[in-house]
Scaffold this motif. Sequence first.
Motif, PDB file in Angstrom:
ATOM      1  N   CYS A   8       0.820  -1.214   0.000  1.00 35.42           N
ATOM      2  CA  CYS A   8       0.000   0.000   0.000  1.00 35.42           C
ATOM      3  C   CYS A   8       0.853   1.264   0.000  1.00 35.42           C
ATOM      4  CB  CYS A   8      -0.939  -0.010   1.193  1.00 35.42           C
ATOM      5  SG  CYS A   8      -2.005  -1.462   1.244  1.00 35.42           S
ATOM      6  N   CYS A   9       1.911   1.271   0.823  1.00 33.93           N
ATOM      7  CA  CYS A   9       2.743   2.478   0.909  1.00 33.93           C
ATOM      8  C   CYS A   9       4.184   2.248   0.442  1.00 33.93           C
ATOM      9  CB  CYS A   9       2.734   3.040   2.330  1.00 33.93           C
ATOM     10  SG  CYS A   9       3.516   1.974   3.562  1.00 33.93           S
ATOM     11  N   LYS A  64      -2.739   0.072   6.917  1.00 23.46           N
ATOM     12  CA  LYS A  64      -3.592  -0.730   6.039  1.00 23.46           C
ATOM     13  C   LYS A  64      -3.268  -2.224   6.115  1.00 23.46           C
ATOM     14  CE  LYS A  64      -4.639   2.979   2.936  1.00 23.46           C
ATOM     15  NZ  LYS A  64      -4.648   3.479   1.583  1.00 23.46           N
ATOM     16  N   PHE A  66      -2.890  -5.977   4.326  1.00 21.21           N
ATOM     17  CA  PHE A  66      -2.447  -6.555   3.063  1.00 21.21           C
ATOM     18  C   PHE A  66      -2.227  -8.042   3.264  1.00 21.21           C
ATOM     19  CE2 PHE A  66       1.373  -5.206   5.300  1.00 21.21           C
ATOM     20  CZ  PHE A  66       2.276  -6.244   5.095  1.00 21.21           C
ATOM     21  N   THR A  82      -2.252  -6.342  -2.058  1.00 18.47           N
ATOM     22  CA  THR A  82      -3.300  -5.657  -1.294  1.00 18.47           C
ATOM     23  C   THR A  82      -4.379  -6.621  -0.808  1.00 18.47           C
ATOM     24  OG1 THR A  82      -4.611  -5.148  -3.258  1.00 18.47           O
ATOM     25  CG2 THR A  82      -2.949  -3.514  -2.591  1.00 18.47           C
TER      26      THR A  82
END
Length: 109
Positions: A8-9, A64, A66, A82
Amino acid sequence: MLILTCPCCGVTSEETEFHAGGEAHLTRFGPESSDAEFEGYLFMRENPKGVHFERWRHVYGCGKWFHAARCTTTLEIFGTYTAQTTEPPQEIRDIIARKRPGWSWRAFS
């Protein structure tokens, strides 16, 4: 020590920055489910020796969830993707198949 990359990042870090959340790709049952279906969802988990798909959360980063594909015997990480993905991406399945001849995603689905 596991080294994970948050899809995500993009941060790559030790597992202490993340939190494991159990088995990935479970069928979740709602209020209309039978007692047996709900019990299976709550308590019955795979605990394989070898390739395993897990949920992880980037606790000290973006926060988040994942998924990660890893080997439970060698702790090798095959890849992350993800949580909105319903099955492992083909490129991760190809990596696993190359490193583990005879392995098949069909055995897990």
